[in-house]
Scaffold this motif. Structure first.
Motif, short mmCIF file in Angstrom:
data_model
loop_
_atom_site.label_atom_id
_atom_site.label_comp_id
_atom_site.label_asym_id
_atom_site.label_seq_id
_atom_site.Cartn_x
_atom_site.Cartn_y
_atom_site.Cartn_z
N ARG A 169 42.57 42.42 35.08
CA ARG A 169 42.69 43.81 35.93
C ARG A 169 42.35 43.56 37.30
NH1 ARG A 169 40.31 48.66 31.88
NH2 ARG A 169 41.68 48.14 30.32
N LYS A 170 42.92 44.37 38.10
CA LYS A 170 42.87 44.18 39.63
C LYS A 170 41.41 44.15 40.09
CE LYS A 170 43.98 47.40 42.51
NZ LYS A 170 44.48 48.66 43.56
N LYS A 171 40.53 45.26 39.71
CA LYS A 171 39.24 45.42 40.39
C LYS A 171 38.47 44.31 39.83
CE LYS A 171 39.30 50.50 41.05
NZ LYS A 171 38.60 51.90 40.75
N SER A 172 38.67 44.12 38.62
CA SER A 172 37.64 42.89 38.01
C SER A 172 38.04 41.46 38.89
CB SER A 172 38.01 42.77 36.50
OG SER A 172 37.65 43.62 35.83
N LEU A 173 38.95 41.33 39.27
CA LEU A 173 39.47 40.04 39.57
C LEU A 173 38.96 40.05 41.15
CD1 LEU A 173 40.64 37.15 39.74
CD2 LEU A 173 43.11 38.24 40.06
N VAL A 174 39.36 41.31 41.70
CA VAL A 174 38.83 41.40 43.08
C VAL A 174 37.18 41.06 43.34
CG1 VAL A 174 38.54 42.87 45.26
CG2 VAL A 174 40.80 42.72 43.95
N ARG A 175 36.50 41.73 42.31
CA ARG A 175 35.07 41.54 42.41
C ARG A 175 34.68 39.92 42.32
NH1 ARG A 175 35.00 46.04 38.82
NH2 ARG A 175 34.69 48.03 40.24
N LEU A 176 35.44 39.26 41.58
CA LEU A 176 35.26 37.79 41.37
C LEU A 176 35.65 37.26 42.79
CD1 LEU A 176 36.60 37.14 37.85
CD2 LEU A 176 34.30 36.90 38.53
N TRP A 177 36.71 37.36 43.18
CA TRP A 177 36.89 36.93 44.62
C TRP A 177 35.83 37.00 45.56
CZ3 TRP A 177 42.82 38.98 44.97
CH2 TRP A 177 43.37 38.51 43.97
N MET A 178 35.50 38.35 45.66
CA MET A 178 34.43 38.68 46.56
C MET A 178 33.08 37.81 46.19
SD MET A 178 34.68 42.90 46.40
CE MET A 178 33.05 42.88 46.81
N ALA A 179 32.56 37.59 45.17
CA ALA A 179 31.45 36.90 44.44
C ALA A 179 31.78 35.40 44.86
CB ALA A 179 31.53 36.92 42.94
N GLU A 180 33.21 34.90 44.96
CA GLU A 180 33.09 33.24 45.29
C GLU A 180 33.28 33.38 46.78
OE1 GLU A 180 32.86 31.53 43.21
OE2 GLU A 180 33.50 32.20 41.20
N GLY A 181 33.35 34.41 47.50
CA GLY A 181 33.36 34.11 49.28
C GLY A 181 34.69 34.09 49.52
N PHE A 182 35.86 34.59 48.82
CA PHE A 182 37.02 34.53 49.44
C PHE A 182 37.47 35.56 50.22
CE2 PHE A 182 38.02 32.00 44.98
CZ PHE A 182 37.63 31.03 45.47
N ILE A 183 36.81 36.64 50.16
CA ILE A 183 36.97 37.84 50.83
C ILE A 183 35.90 38.14 51.57
CG2 ILE A 183 37.55 40.34 50.58
CD1 ILE A 183 38.70 39.75 47.89
N LYS A 184 35.80 38.27 53.00
CA LYS A 184 34.69 38.93 53.77
C LYS A 184 35.38 39.80 54.43
CE LYS A 184 32.97 34.24 54.30
NZ LYS A 184 33.92 33.52 53.40
N GLU A 185 34.28 41.08 54.82
CA GLU A 185 34.73 42.07 55.55
C GLU A 185 35.21 41.74 57.16
OE1 GLU A 185 31.28 44.79 55.51
OE2 GLU A 185 31.40 45.43 53.64
N SER A 186 36.10 42.63 57.30
CA SER A 186 36.65 42.47 58.52
C SER A 186 35.85 42.65 59.78
CB SER A 186 38.24 42.90 58.69
OG SER A 186 37.84 44.44 58.76
N GLN A 187 35.97 42.33 60.89
CA GLN A 187 35.36 42.73 62.08
C GLN A 187 35.52 44.36 62.31
OE1 GLN A 187 36.50 40.17 65.27
NE2 GLN A 187 35.11 38.35 64.40
N GLU A 188 36.62 44.78 62.03
CA GLU A 188 37.14 46.19 62.14
C GLU A 188 36.45 47.08 61.15
OE1 GLU A 188 39.35 43.87 61.84
OE2 GLU A 188 39.79 43.59 64.10
N GLY A 189 35.40 46.39 60.26
CA GLY A 189 34.62 47.14 59.20
C GLY A 189 35.30 47.82 58.04
N GLU A 190 36.45 46.94 57.92
CA GLU A 190 37.28 47.25 56.51
C GLU A 190 36.37 46.52 55.23
OE1 GLU A 190 41.83 46.85 54.75
OE2 GLU A 190 41.39 45.57 56.28
#
Length: 281
Positions: A50-71
């Motif tokens: 599922r989308k949300k579950s996979l996104v949380r894994l990506w976040m935990a692995e450090g593949f996603i970081k908050e943007s400078q614009e605050g997104e």
């Protein structure tokens, strides 16, 4: 990004004509998307996610970081996910509102991931465990593992992810001897489906941990050392029917964004949860 929905009918013999095209599409992905896509090699072919579950894994692995614009990371991850869907690298499955990767696309993910992802899919492969985990960063498995010492030599592992849906009946990993000192760099730890009644106090030593899933375990409480996991983003406690309480200092988990609790015997929630600025209600 190429869209492959129109070329599956021209796969040729076993898809040999399509694979070079798929590799080319991967080549033109953004660097962040390349990491997210390759990570999916940790799942077996045909695995539903599922989308949300996979996104949380990506976040935990450090593949996603908050943007400078605050997104927020969740929004960025959802955008990455949509891009992979729009390129037909992920395909919609009506079963449980989930997604799946076509077998040929999964082959590409395995190829680009190389030895960073290791799936332990049967008992015969257990003899390879020490050798493989010495090089792997992300480990998943669908057969019972009862001795955590088997991961000695895998100090570089970032991901420990059992896939309970693929465990044969009677092969659940029954153990209370959860030794985590072999895995100091973990970012993702799942003990989903393990028959455990307690976590060791050494859980607090996993300073890099961002994702902890204790679903369908027999734990009655979380040790206070869980509150030392200052980088924890996701805590999942689904179907923990014996869970009676959470640590009083859970408010120390300042980066906690997601907490899922179902079927527990909790008398109440610690007041500190209200103070978590990152928490998504």
């Amino acid at each position: 990004m190429l869209n492959f929905s129109s070329i599956w009918s021209s796969q040729g013999n076993g898809g040999s004509d399509v694979l070079p095209v798929l590799r080319l599409s991967y080549h033109y992905l953004h660097p962040e998307l390349k990491k997210c896509f390759a990570y999916c090699a940790i799942f077996p072919q045909g695995y539903l996610f599922r989308k949300k579950s996979l996104v949380r894994l990506w976040m935990a692995e450090g593949f996603i970081k908050e943007s400078q614009e605050g997104e927020e990371m969740e929004m960025i991850g959802a955008k990455y996910f949509r891009e992979l869907v729009s390129g037909s690298l992920f395909q919609w499955s009506s079963y449980h509102h989930s997604f799946v990767m076509h077998d040929h696309i999964h082959e590409v993910a395995e190829s680009v991931a190389g030895e960073t992802c290791f799936r332990l899919e049967d008992h015969a492969e257990k003899c390879k465990l020490c050798q493989k985990t010495a090089r792997a960063r992300h480990l998943s498995y669908n057969c019972g593992i009862k001795k955590f010492e088997a991961f000695h030599g895998g100090e570089s592992l970032r991901t420990f992810l059992p896939l309970p849906r693929y465990l044969p009946y009677g092969e659940s990993s029954e153990t209370n001897n959860v030794h985590l000192n072999w895995l100091p760099k973990l970012r993702v730890l799942s003990l989903n489906g393990y028959y455990i009644t307690k976590l060791p106090h050494s859980i607090g030593d996993l300073k890099h941990l961002r994702y902890l899933d204790l679903s369908m375990t027999g734990i009655t409480c979380l040790p206070k050392e869980v509150c030392l996991l200052y980088n924890l983003q996701t805590l999942i406690l689904k179907d923990c029917s014996r869970l009676e309480r959470l640590p009083s200092k859970i408010g120390n988990l300042t980066y906690l964004r997601y907490l899922k609790i179902t079927s527990a015997l909790l008398e109440g929630m610690p007041a500190g949860l209200k103070e978590l600025k990152s928490f998504k209600h």
